[in-house]
Design an enzyme around this catalytic site. Structure first.
Site, PDB file in Angstrom:
ATOM      1  CB  SER A  21      54.793   5.701 -23.082  1.00 25.73           C
ATOM      2  OG  SER A  21      54.533   6.652 -24.087  1.00 25.73           O
ATOM      3  CG  ASN A  22      50.441   8.938 -24.600  1.00 26.13           C
ATOM      4  OD1 ASN A  22      50.368   9.976 -23.938  1.00 26.13           O
ATOM      5  ND2 ASN A  22      51.148   8.844 -25.711  1.00 26.13           N
ATOM      6  NE  ARG A  74      38.578   0.056 -43.135  1.00 26.21           N
ATOM      7  CZ  ARG A  74      38.505   1.383 -43.056  1.00 26.21           C
ATOM      8  NH1 ARG A  74      39.101   2.024 -42.075  1.00 26.21           N
ATOM      9  NH2 ARG A  74      37.842   2.073 -43.951  1.00 26.21           N
ATOM     10  CG  MET A  99      49.844   3.196 -34.898  1.00 23.62           C
ATOM     11  SD  MET A  99      49.423   4.949 -34.729  1.00 23.62           S
ATOM     12  CE  MET A  99      50.957   5.712 -35.177  1.00 23.62           C
ATOM     13  NE  ARG A 100      44.005  -2.141 -38.525  1.00 25.21           N
ATOM     14  CZ  ARG A 100      44.367  -2.609 -39.714  1.00 25.21           C
ATOM     15  NH1 ARG A 100      45.621  -2.570 -40.089  1.00 25.21           N
ATOM     16  NH2 ARG A 100      43.468  -3.094 -40.554  1.00 25.21           N
ATOM     17  CG  ASN A 116      43.872   9.844 -31.638  1.00 24.05           C
ATOM     18  OD1 ASN A 116      44.535   8.888 -31.213  1.00 24.05           O
ATOM     19  ND2 ASN A 116      44.272  10.578 -32.657  1.00 24.05           N
ATOM     20  CG  HIS A 118      47.903  13.869 -34.043  1.00 31.18           C
ATOM     21  ND1 HIS A 118      48.137  12.777 -34.847  1.00 31.18           N
ATOM     22  CD2 HIS A 118      48.475  14.929 -34.666  1.00 31.18           C
ATOM     23  CE1 HIS A 118      48.809  13.163 -35.912  1.00 31.18           C
ATOM     24  NE2 HIS A 118      49.029  14.461 -35.826  1.00 31.18           N
ATOM     25  CG  ASP A 154      45.452  12.405 -37.094  1.00 30.79           C
ATOM     26  OD1 ASP A 154      45.151  11.655 -36.152  1.00 30.79           O
ATOM     27  OD2 ASP A 154      46.397  12.176 -37.872  1.00 30.79           O
TER      28      ASP A 154
HETATM   29  C1  GAR Z   1      52.266   8.870 -29.284  1.00 37.91           C
HETATM   30  O1  GAR Z   1      53.220   9.860 -29.527  1.00 37.91           O
HETATM   31  C2  GAR Z   1      50.933   9.256 -29.881  1.00 37.91           C
HETATM   32  O2  GAR Z   1      50.670  10.625 -29.814  1.00 37.91           O
HETATM   33  C3  GAR Z   1      51.114   8.806 -31.313  1.00 37.91           C
HETATM   34  O3  GAR Z   1      51.779   7.582 -31.211  1.00 37.91           O
HETATM   35  C4  GAR Z   1      52.596   7.587 -30.042  1.00 37.91           C
HETATM   36  C5  GAR Z   1      52.265   6.354 -29.240  1.00 37.91           C
HETATM   37  O4  GAR Z   1      53.163   6.232 -28.165  1.00 37.91           O
HETATM   38  N1  GAR Z   1      49.854   8.682 -31.984  1.00 37.91           N
HETATM   39  C6  GAR Z   1      49.683   8.946 -33.270  1.00 37.91           C
HETATM   40  O5  GAR Z   1      50.589   9.294 -34.005  1.00 37.91           O
HETATM   41  C7  GAR Z   1      48.267   8.771 -33.765  1.00 37.91           C
HETATM   42  N2  GAR Z   1      48.072   9.442 -35.003  1.00 37.91           N
HETATM   43  P1  GAR Z   1      52.797   5.322 -26.925  1.00 37.91           P
HETATM   44  O6  GAR Z   1      52.390   3.961 -27.490  1.00 37.91           O
HETATM   45  O7  GAR Z   1      54.068   5.232 -26.142  1.00 37.91           O
HETATM   46  O8  GAR Z   1      51.670   5.992 -26.188  1.00 37.91           O
END
Ligand code: GAR
Length: 209
Positions: A21-22, A74, A99-100, A116, A118, A154
């Site tokens: 969604s972001n 990696r 998420m890697r 990023n 967060h 983070d």
């Molecule tokens: C978002 O809330 C983002 O901030 C978080 O994952 C979600 C992804 O949503 N990221 C983390 O937690 C990274 N540490 P999205 O796929 O709908 O953008």
């Protein structure tokens, strides 16, 4: 035809692992003529990421680099990722629910050029389950942060941050939804600042150098 405004836009890759969604918020914002960045590539490390379909529907090139065949290697995964970013002449990388964790080597290569988002007011609540932990801690304010990526998870210079009040009787879901709505505004604003060179990883405004 690409006009002068298009030519000057920074070429951005968005890295996702899930919903995206972001990513969609960045693609939408980048449609504006005066937006200083173009989302030209979406990379997912998961073939089943829900965000791949909307990216394709918007005409953005998508690439899947499944991390699983690389096992514990990696470096090899990151070499494949880096090759794809270079092939598309990427200027800036936006992690959006990717998420890697990266090796120091990869982060250093993209240092100052990788952002990023967060779902917390960093430095509070690094890591996972930020909304649940914010509620458990009883904080009055929670929120979202866009930051430059550094080797520590983070952490890194903050580009933009926005707070969300924690309401009486708030559930994890309702808090997550309000933070996500803020994320969708914040990430495009932060990318604009970086793409315009108004914010850099050193914390100095580029224009004042
Ligand atoms: C978002 O809330 C983002 O901030 C978080 O994952 C979600 C992804 O949503 N990221 C983390 O937690 C990274 N540490 P999205 O796929 O709908 O953008």
């Amino acid at each position: 035809m690409a006009g002068p405004a298009t030519v000057n836009k920074k070429r951005v890759a968005v890295l996702i692992s899930g919903r995206g969604s972001n990513m969609t918020a960045l693609i939408e914002a980048a449609k504006a003529d005066n937006y200083p960045a173009a989302i030209v590539l979406v990379i997912s490390n998961r073939p089943d990421a829900a965000g791949l379909a909307p990216a394709r529907a918007e005409g953005v090139v998508t690439v899947v680099i499944d991390h699983r065949p690389f096992g514990d290697d990696r470096d090899a995964f990151e070499r494949a990722l880096d090759a794809e970013l270079r092939r598309h002449h990427i200027d800036l990388v936006c992690l959006a629910g990717f998420m890697r964790l990266f090796t120091k080597n990869f982060v250093e290569r993209w240092r100052g050029r990788m952002l990023n988002i967060h779902p917390a007011l960093l430095p509070q609540f690094t890591g996972l389950h930020t909304h649940r932990r914010a509620l458990a801690a009883g904080v009055k304010e929670h929120g979202a942060t866009v930051h430059f990526v550094v080797p520590e998870m983070d952490a890194g210079p903050i580009v933009a941050q926005e707070a969300v009040p924690v309401l009486e009787g708030e559930s994890e879901e309702s808090l997550a939804a309000r933070v996500l709505a803020v994320e969708h505004q914040l990430y495009p604003q932060a990318l604009r600042l970086v793409a315009e060179g108004r914010v850099s990883a050193s914390g100095e405004a580029a224009a004042s150098r």
